[in-house]
Design a protein around this motif. Structure first.
Motif, PDB file in Angstrom:
ATOM      1  N   GLU A 101       0.834  -1.194   0.000  1.00  9.86           N
ATOM      2  CA  GLU A 101       0.000   0.000   0.000  1.00  9.86           C
ATOM      3  C   GLU A 101       0.873   1.249   0.000  1.00  9.86           C
ATOM      4  N   VAL A 102       0.450   2.256  -0.729  1.00  3.88           N
ATOM      5  CA  VAL A 102       1.173   3.532  -0.782  1.00  3.88           C
ATOM      6  C   VAL A 102       0.743   4.385   0.412  1.00  3.88           C
ATOM      7  N   GLU A 103       1.700   4.693   1.276  1.00  6.04           N
ATOM      8  CA  GLU A 103       1.407   5.481   2.472  1.00  6.04           C
ATOM      9  C   GLU A 103       2.064   6.857   2.384  1.00  6.04           C
ATOM     10  N   GLY A 104       1.310   7.884   2.772  1.00  3.12           N
ATOM     11  CA  GLY A 104       1.876   9.221   2.901  1.00  3.12           C
ATOM     12  C   GLY A 104       2.013  10.009   1.614  1.00  3.12           C
ATOM     13  N   ALA A 105       1.409   9.565   0.547  1.00  2.00           N
ATOM     14  CA  ALA A 105       1.492  10.320  -0.713  1.00  2.00           C
ATOM     15  C   ALA A 105       0.778  11.654  -0.573  1.00  2.00           C
ATOM     16  N   PRO A 106       1.276  12.703  -1.197  1.00  2.00           N
ATOM     17  CA  PRO A 106       0.641  14.025  -1.095  1.00  2.00           C
ATOM     18  C   PRO A 106      -0.778  14.012  -1.659  1.00  2.00           C
ATOM     19  N   MET A 107      -1.592  14.930  -1.193  1.00  2.00           N
ATOM     20  CA  MET A 107      -2.951  15.046  -1.694  1.00  2.00           C
ATOM     21  C   MET A 107      -2.910  15.372  -3.193  1.00  2.00           C
ATOM     22  N   GLY A 108      -3.729  14.696  -3.954  1.00  2.00           N
ATOM     23  CA  GLY A 108      -3.787  14.929  -5.393  1.00  2.00           C
ATOM     24  C   GLY A 108      -2.884  14.018  -6.199  1.00  2.00           C
ATOM     25  N   ALA A 109      -2.074  13.206  -5.516  1.00  2.00           N
ATOM     26  CA  ALA A 109      -1.184  12.285  -6.235  1.00  2.00           C
ATOM     27  C   ALA A 109      -1.995  11.153  -6.862  1.00  2.00           C
ATOM     28  N   THR A 110      -1.541  10.718  -8.035  1.00  2.00           N
ATOM     29  CA  THR A 110      -2.177   9.603  -8.743  1.00  2.00           C
ATOM     30  C   THR A 110      -1.314   8.363  -8.580  1.00  2.00           C
ATOM     31  N   THR A 111      -1.908   7.270  -8.147  1.00  2.00           N
ATOM     32  CA  THR A 111      -1.173   6.017  -7.976  1.00  2.00           C
ATOM     33  C   THR A 111      -1.514   5.058  -9.115  1.00  2.00           C
TER      34      THR A 111
END
Length: 402
Positions: free
Chosen positions: A178-188
């Motif tokens: 799982e991707v944790e702590g990505a900035p708001m608005g980031a696309t995974t």
């Protein structure tokens, strides 16, 4: 005596006056006729002459005037250029061309110094003409791509703090975590676990970037990061990690590329001997096995004797000079102009090659040719200056080879 001679005096005078009046009357009549006939001819002659004179001096069509002004301006600019003179008559476009011309050099004063603006940063690959200021860097349009495996991205908000023009953030995740702590608005985006960070970057270039920077005039910056950007450097104490502002400044220069691995030990150069580099082979790599290893059973080596040069030539990229920039560590930045300067087929070929497996030889070769594919190629006088400054070429294959 005849009667004529005996006429009275007053009568003879009257006869003489009549004769003279007839004479002057005839002369007046003839003069009036002449004036009537000749004056229009004189008037026509005068008008014709005056009209022709105006054509020669004053009456010039607007289009002809414009052409004459352009011709005169071109002549004056040419004369001024010969004498290195710049005045108000030179347009902004001409001034910009002259500014670029100042960067055209035939020799280097030094390659690791501050006094040579063109060549002084070549040795370390960290200073080039055209770099934006610190203030310009924080407002530069940029796209962020992060190759993610299992590390939290909580460092990203602080890393991007102060930058006002982050147009997009894409996290390419490939280890199933799982991707944790990505900035708001980031696309995974989740992709197969192959080719490590180099495959993630190639995938971003071929699949995502064209829609973000479709215009050729969009000369934004793409920053390529790994989720381990805050980890301790394993390359050694001769290197340090450049910050984001430095990456943006350098990649916005005429070089169009910036490496995050900043050289602090001047015995090493950012530029490598191409012949030696192409002959290098990476025989194996165990770092990161606990994180990335998928147990896919794919052998590390592509072949028994596959060298870096074989991998590079298979991409059908543009030819390179005999000294090329190399960036280690897999973290760098490049202008979109430089990325799209290579044919998209080159990036697709790289992406396909990196799909062979997880920990593969091709990935380590890709790491070493990103700068070669993206940075501005050196000119002959720069190559000569770098070679003159160098003392030896490292030929140890599993080290900084070249």
């Amino acid at each position: 005596m005849s009667h004529a001679m005996l006429l009275p005096l007053d009568r003879r005078r009257r006869n003489g006056c009549k004769t003279r009046r007839k004479y002057w009357k005839s002369i007046s009549t003839i003069g009036a006729v002449l004036v009537f006939l000749v004056l229009p001819l004189l008037r026509n002659f005068y008008n014709t002459f005056f009209y022709l004179d105006q054509l020669d001096t004053e009456i010039v069509p607007d289009e002809t005037k414009e052409e004459q002004e352009k011709s005169e301006l071109a002549r004056r600019v040419s004369d001024l250029s010969k004498h290195n003179i710049t005045t108000e008559i030179i347009s902004d476009e001409t001034k910009e061309e002259q500014k670029k011309a100042e960067l055209v050099r035939t020799n280097c004063t030094c390659v690791d110094c501050s006094e040579d603006d063109v060549c002084g940063g070549l040795w370390r690959g960290n200073r080039y003409p055209g770099m934006v200021s610190d203030q310009g860097a924080i407002h530069k349009k940029m796209h962020i791509v992060v190759s993610h495996c299992n590390k939290p991205l909580r460092w990203m908000p602080a890393y991007l703090e102060g930058f006002t023009n982050v147009a997009s953030i894409h996290v390419i995740s490939k280890c199933g975590h799982e991707v944790e702590g990505a900035p708001m608005g980031a696309t995974t985006v989740v992709v197969p676990n192959v080719g490590r960070c180099d495959h993630a970057y190639a995938y971003f270039i071929t699949t995502i970037l064209p829609a973000l920077a479709a215009s050729k005039d969009d000369n934004s910056i793409v920053v390529f990061l790994k989720d381990t950007v805050m980890d301790h450097l394993h390359q050694g104490i001769q290197f340090r990690r450049a910050d984001l502002k430095s990456l943006v400044r350098t990649s916005s220069s005429v070089n169009g590329f910036a490496c995050s691995l900043d050289i602090i030990d001047n015995k090493w150069s950012a530029y490598h001997d191409a012949t030696t580099l192409y002959g290098c082979r990476t025989q194996g790599y165990i770092k990161g096995e606990q994180d990335y290893n998928t147990g896919d059973g794919v052998p590390f080596r592509l072949g028994n004797n596959t060298k870096l040069g074989d991998f590079y030539r298979a991409l059908n990229a543009t030819s390179s000079p005999d000294l090329v920039q190399v960036c280690y560590g897999g973290i760098f930045a490049a202008s979109t102009a430089k990325i799209f300067k290579q044919d998209l087929k080159v990036w697709r070929t790289m992406e396909k090659a990196l799909e062979r497996g997880d920990n593969i030889q091709e990935g380590h070769y890709a790491e070493r040719i990103w700068a070669l594919l993206l940075a501005t190629l050196l000119k002959t006088f720069q190559i000569n200056a770098l070679r003159k400054h160098s003392t030896r070429t490292n030929k140890k294959e599993n080290e900084i080879c070249g």
